[in-house]
Design an enzyme around this catalytic site. Sequence first.
Site, PDB file in Angstrom:
ATOM      1  N   GLY A 103      -5.267 -13.224  15.641  1.00 59.04           N
ATOM      2  CA  GLY A 103      -4.142 -13.972  16.189  1.00 59.04           C
ATOM      3  C   GLY A 103      -2.945 -13.083  16.457  1.00 59.04           C
ATOM      4  N   LYS A 121     -12.514  -3.915  15.874  1.00 58.22           N
ATOM      5  CA  LYS A 121     -13.827  -3.515  15.369  1.00 58.22           C
ATOM      6  C   LYS A 121     -14.860  -4.623  15.542  1.00 58.22           C
ATOM      7  CE  LYS A 121     -12.790  -4.388  10.440  1.00 58.22           C
ATOM      8  NZ  LYS A 121     -12.768  -3.792   9.100  1.00 58.22           N
ATOM      9  N   ALA A 124      -9.169 -19.870   9.575  1.00 61.14           N
ATOM     10  CA  ALA A 124      -8.053 -20.676   9.066  1.00 61.14           C
ATOM     11  C   ALA A 124      -8.287 -22.131   9.422  1.00 61.14           C
ATOM     12  CB  ALA A 124      -6.734 -20.179   9.628  1.00 61.14           C
ATOM     13  N   GLU A 125      -8.089 -22.970   8.448  1.00 61.26           N
ATOM     14  CA  GLU A 125      -8.460 -24.361   8.624  1.00 61.26           C
ATOM     15  C   GLU A 125      -7.239 -25.260   8.770  1.00 61.26           C
ATOM     16  OE1 GLU A 125     -10.855 -24.969   5.122  1.00 61.26           O
ATOM     17  OE2 GLU A 125     -12.368 -23.542   5.778  1.00 61.26           O
ATOM     18  N   GLY A 159      -3.480 -25.307   9.110  1.00 69.28           N
ATOM     19  CA  GLY A 159      -2.496 -25.544  10.134  1.00 69.28           C
ATOM     20  C   GLY A 159      -1.388 -24.519  10.171  1.00 69.28           C
ATOM     21  N   PHE A 203       1.730 -30.198   3.765  1.00 69.54           N
ATOM     22  CA  PHE A 203       1.092 -28.988   3.271  1.00 69.54           C
ATOM     23  C   PHE A 203       1.784 -28.559   1.997  1.00 69.54           C
ATOM     24  CE2 PHE A 203      -1.658 -25.349   4.395  1.00 69.54           C
ATOM     25  CZ  PHE A 203      -2.633 -26.032   5.076  1.00 69.54           C
ATOM     26  N   VAL A 236     -11.021   1.722  14.603  1.00 68.69           N
ATOM     27  CA  VAL A 236      -9.926   2.700  14.557  1.00 68.69           C
ATOM     28  C   VAL A 236      -9.952   3.431  13.218  1.00 68.69           C
ATOM     29  CG1 VAL A 236      -7.419   2.987  14.569  1.00 68.69           C
ATOM     30  CG2 VAL A 236      -8.523   1.474  16.229  1.00 68.69           C
ATOM     31  N   ASP A 286      -7.970  -2.001   6.518  1.00 66.18           N
ATOM     32  CA  ASP A 286      -8.040  -0.724   7.246  1.00 66.18           C
ATOM     33  C   ASP A 286      -6.670  -0.245   7.724  1.00 66.18           C
ATOM     34  OD1 ASP A 286     -10.590  -1.740   6.987  1.00 66.18           O
ATOM     35  OD2 ASP A 286     -11.192  -1.351   9.051  1.00 66.18           O
ATOM     36  N   GLN A 311      -2.370 -13.680  -3.193  1.00 64.69           N
ATOM     37  CA  GLN A 311      -2.464 -15.118  -3.405  1.00 64.69           C
ATOM     38  C   GLN A 311      -3.893 -15.560  -3.667  1.00 64.69           C
ATOM     39  OE1 GLN A 311      -1.822 -18.268  -0.126  1.00 64.69           O
ATOM     40  NE2 GLN A 311       0.004 -18.371  -1.383  1.00 64.69           N
ATOM     41  N   HIS A 366      -6.300 -18.760  -3.717  1.00 70.22           N
ATOM     42  CA  HIS A 366      -6.363 -20.129  -3.223  1.00 70.22           C
ATOM     43  C   HIS A 366      -7.067 -20.944  -4.294  1.00 70.22           C
ATOM     44  CE1 HIS A 366      -6.955 -23.639  -0.807  1.00 70.22           C
ATOM     45  NE2 HIS A 366      -6.256 -23.104   0.170  1.00 70.22           N
ATOM     46  N   LEU A 406     -13.646 -21.189   1.761  1.00 67.33           N
ATOM     47  CA  LEU A 406     -12.444 -21.982   1.521  1.00 67.33           C
ATOM     48  C   LEU A 406     -12.637 -23.470   1.818  1.00 67.33           C
ATOM     49  CD1 LEU A 406      -9.275 -21.772   1.025  1.00 67.33           C
ATOM     50  CD2 LEU A 406      -9.147 -22.081   3.482  1.00 67.33           C
ATOM     51  N   GLU A 443      -6.568 -26.632   1.947  1.00 61.78           N
ATOM     52  CA  GLU A 443      -5.542 -27.387   1.274  1.00 61.78           C
ATOM     53  C   GLU A 443      -5.309 -28.751   1.931  1.00 61.78           C
ATOM     54  OE1 GLU A 443      -2.305 -24.945   0.104  1.00 61.78           O
ATOM     55  OE2 GLU A 443      -0.857 -26.385   0.829  1.00 61.78           O
ATOM     56  N   ARG A 489       0.321 -22.984  -4.440  1.00 64.54           N
ATOM     57  CA  ARG A 489      -1.010 -22.472  -4.765  1.00 64.54           C
ATOM     58  C   ARG A 489      -1.057 -21.690  -6.061  1.00 64.54           C
ATOM     59  NH1 ARG A 489      -2.705 -20.701   1.306  1.00 64.54           N
ATOM     60  NH2 ARG A 489      -2.925 -22.856   1.949  1.00 64.54           N
ATOM     61  N   HIS A 545      -7.159 -14.963  -1.560  1.00 58.09           N
ATOM     62  CA  HIS A 545      -7.043 -15.583  -0.258  1.00 58.09           C
ATOM     63  C   HIS A 545      -6.170 -14.795   0.709  1.00 58.09           C
ATOM     64  CE1 HIS A 545      -7.109 -18.821   2.564  1.00 58.09           C
ATOM     65  NE2 HIS A 545      -5.842 -19.133   2.428  1.00 58.09           N
ATOM     66  N   ARG A 564       3.178 -16.739  -0.458  1.00 59.87           N
ATOM     67  CA  ARG A 564       3.210 -17.316   0.880  1.00 59.87           C
ATOM     68  C   ARG A 564       2.983 -18.817   0.810  1.00 59.87           C
ATOM     69  NH1 ARG A 564      -1.411 -18.544   4.866  1.00 59.87           N
ATOM     70  NH2 ARG A 564      -2.517 -18.775   2.909  1.00 59.87           N
ATOM     71  N   SER A 566       1.653 -18.562   7.686  1.00 64.29           N
ATOM     72  CA  SER A 566       1.156 -17.294   8.238  1.00 64.29           C
ATOM     73  C   SER A 566       0.571 -17.438   9.631  1.00 64.29           C
ATOM     74  CB  SER A 566       0.165 -16.629   7.296  1.00 64.29           C
ATOM     75  OG  SER A 566      -0.720 -17.568   6.789  1.00 64.29           O
TER      76      SER A 566
HETATM   77  C1  LIG Z   1     -10.233 -19.078   4.976  1.00 61.66           C
HETATM   78  C2  LIG Z   1      -8.800 -18.896   5.373  1.00 61.66           C
HETATM   79  C3  LIG Z   1      -8.024 -19.986   5.737  1.00 61.66           C
HETATM   80  C4  LIG Z   1      -6.698 -19.834   6.110  1.00 61.66           C
HETATM   81  N1  LIG Z   1      -5.973 -20.936   6.463  1.00 61.66           N
HETATM   82  C5  LIG Z   1      -4.693 -20.787   6.861  1.00 61.66           C
HETATM   83  C6  LIG Z   1      -3.914 -21.908   7.283  1.00 61.66           C
HETATM   84  O1  LIG Z   1      -4.382 -23.038   7.288  1.00 61.66           O
HETATM   85  N2  LIG Z   1      -2.649 -21.714   7.676  1.00 61.66           N
HETATM   86  C7  LIG Z   1      -2.090 -20.466   7.699  1.00 61.66           C
HETATM   87  O2  LIG Z   1      -0.946 -20.340   8.098  1.00 61.66           O
HETATM   88  N3  LIG Z   1      -2.801 -19.387   7.320  1.00 61.66           N
HETATM   89  C8  LIG Z   1      -4.083 -19.514   6.895  1.00 61.66           C
HETATM   90  N4  LIG Z   1      -4.798 -18.408   6.498  1.00 61.66           N
HETATM   91  C9  LIG Z   1      -4.207 -17.080   6.637  1.00 61.66           C
HETATM   92  C10 LIG Z   1      -4.272 -16.616   8.085  1.00 61.66           C
HETATM   93  O3  LIG Z   1      -5.391 -17.160   8.713  1.00 61.66           O
HETATM   94  C11 LIG Z   1      -4.357 -15.109   8.192  1.00 61.66           C
HETATM   95  O4  LIG Z   1      -3.307 -14.538   7.481  1.00 61.66           O
HETATM   96  C12 LIG Z   1      -4.243 -14.664   9.628  1.00 61.66           C
HETATM   97  O5  LIG Z   1      -5.169 -15.329  10.434  1.00 61.66           O
HETATM   98  C13 LIG Z   1      -4.421 -13.174   9.791  1.00 61.66           C
HETATM   99  O6  LIG Z   1      -4.379 -12.864  11.166  1.00 61.66           O
HETATM  100  P1  LIG Z   1      -4.275 -11.391  11.686  1.00 61.66           P
HETATM  101  O7  LIG Z   1      -4.232 -11.458  13.162  1.00 61.66           O
HETATM  102  O8  LIG Z   1      -3.184 -10.697  10.979  1.00 61.66           O
HETATM  103  O9  LIG Z   1      -5.624 -10.716  11.190  1.00 61.66           O
HETATM  104  P2  LIG Z   1      -7.174 -11.043  11.526  1.00 61.66           P
HETATM  105  O10 LIG Z   1      -7.360 -12.324  12.211  1.00 61.66           O
HETATM  106  O11 LIG Z   1      -7.900 -10.791  10.271  1.00 61.66           O
HETATM  107  O12 LIG Z   1      -7.538  -9.930  12.571  1.00 61.66           O
HETATM  108  C14 LIG Z   1      -7.633  -8.579  12.227  1.00 61.66           C
HETATM  109  C15 LIG Z   1      -8.104  -7.829  13.450  1.00 61.66           C
HETATM  110  O13 LIG Z   1      -8.014  -6.434  13.212  1.00 61.66           O
HETATM  111  C16 LIG Z   1      -9.200  -5.809  13.597  1.00 61.66           C
HETATM  112  N5  LIG Z   1      -9.383  -4.618  12.785  1.00 61.66           N
HETATM  113  C17 LIG Z   1      -9.279  -4.493  11.442  1.00 61.66           C
HETATM  114  N6  LIG Z   1      -9.530  -3.231  11.073  1.00 61.66           N
HETATM  115  C18 LIG Z   1      -9.792  -2.534  12.201  1.00 61.66           C
HETATM  116  C19 LIG Z   1     -10.146  -1.178  12.487  1.00 61.66           C
HETATM  117  N7  LIG Z   1     -10.283  -0.273  11.520  1.00 61.66           N
HETATM  118  N8  LIG Z   1     -10.350  -0.838  13.773  1.00 61.66           N
HETATM  119  C20 LIG Z   1     -10.247  -1.740  14.759  1.00 61.66           C
HETATM  120  N9  LIG Z   1      -9.923  -3.021  14.558  1.00 61.66           N
HETATM  121  C21 LIG Z   1      -9.699  -3.409  13.289  1.00 61.66           C
HETATM  122  C22 LIG Z   1     -10.273  -6.842  13.398  1.00 61.66           C
HETATM  123  O14 LIG Z   1     -11.373  -6.568  14.218  1.00 61.66           O
HETATM  124  C23 LIG Z   1      -9.546  -8.110  13.818  1.00 61.66           C
HETATM  125  O15 LIG Z   1      -9.633  -8.261  15.211  1.00 61.66           O
HETATM  126  C24 LIG Z   1      -6.126 -18.544   6.106  1.00 61.66           C
HETATM  127  C25 LIG Z   1      -6.885 -17.442   5.738  1.00 61.66           C
HETATM  128  C26 LIG Z   1      -8.213 -17.607   5.360  1.00 61.66           C
HETATM  129  C27 LIG Z   1      -8.993 -16.421   4.915  1.00 61.66           C
END
Ligand SMILES: Cc1cc2nc3c(=O)[nH]c(=O)nc-3n(C[C@H](O)[C@H](O)[C@H](O)COP(=O)(O)OP(=O)(O)OC[C@H]3O[C@@H](n4cnc5c(N)ncnc54)[C@H](O)[C@@H]3O)c2cc1C
Lengths: 610, 267
Positions: free
Chosen positions: A15, A46, A57-58, A60, A125, A166, A221, A240, A242, A252, A255, A297, A365, A400, A405
């Site tokens: 995201g 990657k 993420a489920e 919201g 929430f 990377v 990474d 954190q 969960h 998961l 919540e 949490r 989590h 958090r 997030s």
């Molecule tokens: C099960 C679950 C439920 C959740 N529910 C909620 C929720 O309801 N509400 C909320 O606000 N938050 C929630 N969260 C937290 C939130 O979803 C995450 O914090 C957030 O999605 C992280 O997004 P990001 O883009 O930072 O990382 P990610 O979506 O993890 O993306 C990381 C990216 O980096 C790339 N990458 C990593 N290392 C390398 C490398 N060495 N080389 C190249 N590419 C690399 C990966 O390929 C990936 O594309 C939840 C988390 C989990 C685990």
Amino acid sequence: MQQHEFDVIVVGGGGAGLRAAIAAAEEGATKGTAQGATLNIAMLSKVYPMRSHTVAAEGGAAAVTRADDTVEAHFADTVAGGDWLAEQGVVDYFVRHAHAELVQMERWGCPWSRQANGDVQVRRFGGMKTERTWFAADKTGFHMLHTLFQTSLKYPAIQRFDEYFVLDLLVNDDRQVQGVLALEISTGALHVLYAKAVIMATGGAGRVFRFNTNGGIVTGDGMAIAYRHGVPLRDMEFVQYHPTGLPGSGILITEASRGEGGVLVNKAGYRYLQDYGLGPETPLGKPENKHMELGPRDKLSQAFWHEQQAGRTGKHGDSDVVYLDLRHLGKAYLQERLPFICELAQSYVNVDPATQLIPIRPAVHYTMGGIATDRYCETAIQGLYAVGECASVGLHGANRLGSNSLTELLVFGRLAGEQAAKQALAGAASAAVDTAARTHIGERCYQRWQQKLSHLCDTQREMRSWVPIKRALVATMEAGCGIYRDEAGLQETLATIHQLQQDAQHIRIGDTSAAYNTDLLQCLELEFCLDVAETICLAALERRESRGAHQRLESAYQARNDAEYLQHSQVFFRANAPAELRWQAVDTHISAPAERLYGGQTAGEGAKDA
Amino acid sequence: MRNCSIAVQRYLPHEHAEPFWQHFTVPFDESTSILDALNYIKEELDPSLSFRWSCRMAICGSCGVMVNGIPKLGCKDFLRNYLPRNYLASESTAAVSAAEIRIQPLAHFTVERDLIVDMNEFLVHLEAVKPYLITDAGADETPLEKHAQTLAQTNKQTPAQLAKYKQFANCINCGLCYSACPQFGLNPEFVGPAAIALAQRYNLDSRDQGKAARMPVLNGHNGVWSCTFVGFCSDVCPKHVDPAAAVNQGKVESAKSMLIQMFTGRG
Ligand SMILES: Cc1cc2nc3c(=O)[nH]c(=O)nc-3n(C[C@H](O)[C@H](O)[C@H](O)COP(=O)(O)OP(=O)(O)OC[C@H]3O[C@@H](n4cnc5c(N)ncnc54)[C@H](O)[C@@H]3O)c2cc1C
Ligand code: SF4
Ligand code: FES
């Protein structure tokens, strides 16, 4: 050595990375053309972007929406939830931009759940005083990620490098970022990509713990890569848990299932949360914000630990568990509001939530800490930005709040993308790049990694698997650095990590193919994990107080201690030596630290939360 | 714990010209998934086995493989599904081998290595259907009023309007339906079930005006008419997207748009 030239590089296609790439593309299209330049953006990931863990993420995404809600209230909830360790200027910026970003997602087609009149619906929430969480059934992250990915296809300026891993950053002697080094997974070839700005959006590090809700790729990474270049990792001790993961897998159970009215009971069927300052018991089917099951949490996970110590937890396989009761919601309602949860419970623990209790237990989590950035998402290296779960912009403090997030990915993803684009445009306008010096840095980095990788795969050496090291790491983190921590346990875990870092020097990969060498990739991920684990453990050891998600068992450290520890921890990498910790002041200019209150304690809190 | 024998099709392009079978014995219980079994093999028996996975909760779409000839998500398919009833209660300690489980890469895609196939062959079709909201006058292109949140308004969309396309929005891009589709097997240029479902996801969205832009791909030689309605795509879909229904709706839309084209000369 294959070389590429870009203006902006985004590392990560979750995201945060997608939102940043789109923002950079838009900034390039509007401002860039005015300056006679358009921006070329590379996005490396990657995995294919829609596999990123945002997909899981489920629950919201939060933003002030209702007429009876205010940004001040969202600010107050976030700062109190973070136990006053959040950067208040950053939180203020966040709550003010949250709504516009969720609206932008709506305009890009995100299928938000709706009210009968066609307006977007918001749900309760944990830790949020008012309903302000936007959701798309119980697959919010999935829908956000796919909407962002599909929308990104509209921007020809974004060139994707899917399945590029990377390895490293290119940084010059003036501490300016020059690009990245990446391994093309399908061939094993190394690529050097140059750019004036690089955005790290590589996600969290939950996989350093044994029992977690994260996908296999969530291995810290980007944190480790930036850290090895001298950027501090901040607030890493705040991990954190969960409260509701499935036993065994850690999958998961959102919540939102408690927001919809699910309750937690111990093996005697008793709603034990009322014994931990979260009561009085709320009537079945009438959940109340910040009370009982909707408390924060960390408090819920800690309550589990106490129940476990007291022998009041049940067993599922070899896991201690408590139970989530959704039965009173009825089959039809469950199918409408929590279809994914029903599916998960059925598949992974063979339980029908309409008629049976779901066994659950806490699981790691979310990593509150990460790559330290300023309020514009820039790190200590000029032109290097970090955003999303890998970053510590200062939004979450010591804990958090759920649903902050996903919104963070958007608000700060956009900001990071715009800032990086501005940096690239300014760079283009100013002096020409010293390409010779830059190429030299690229070549050196390339050679270092070429050597390292051939050493790892050198069949002259005895084969030595990374698997036992990984298992030892996740076990020691769980044992010594879990829900509750103390000096002895942390010392032991830190020593174990140092030993494992030594052991890792002797790994020799069993798979010697160039194409899709996933054995090699998992080994590199483990090396990243080891560095990140060291920072978590060191910061946990040095923070001799309890705050938010960080809880110490020693009686002298059981309370929050603002006099000494109203400070961010920052851990610095030291080559061939243990990491080093320094403290950094916290921005509390808007709201002075007060106590975190939940459950019935909140009755007279008006003044404090203003 | 009981044991189970599993055969995995390997392919190492640089070492062996041809795919070959390798046999493993894997311990399992009621909750062991195909993915768990593959990870056990990789960590304990043969580190060189390569396959994709991440979320292990049936939402990221990485882990599609053929299990006994049927496309499945490895993390959502369990060893228990392939074994005789009461296998856990039985006294015998011998490996349960009555039905050896055979795992292969997804059919109809180019195999890159072991269980890894070329997913770009799938992505090109997704990208071809312009899978994003298209609105008149590029209203969605206007940059947001940055600091004034009250100015930013959402579109209205009732639950009934949402329900029209919701199911087609649940696709996780796992590609199982392409492995199930005999037409895609014959003609890799066929747009295919998931991409048609995605086109319909946007065509049916009350906020979208992009149908005309998407129809040429659906009407074309490799569009909806390539489908002979076998329906296996919907059977194997792990997310109940029912891409076959999307293809059928697409045929109706396509017939309409072609009729309009005949009478008015525009698409
Ligand atoms: C099960 C679950 C439920 C959740 N529910 C909620 C929720 O309801 N509400 C909320 O606000 N938050 C929630 N969260 C937290 C939130 O979803 C995450 O914090 C957030 O999605 C992280 O997004 P990001 O883009 O930072 O990382 P990610 O979506 O993890 O993306 C990381 C990216 O980096 C790339 N990458 C990593 N290392 C390398 C490398 N060495 N080389 C190249 N590419 C690399 C990966 O390929 C990936 O594309 C939840 C988390 C989990 C685990
Ligand atoms: S339609 Fe179903 S089977 Fe096909 S790619 Fe999407 S989720 Fe997978
Ligand atoms: S591992 Fe994500 S769908 Fe199976």
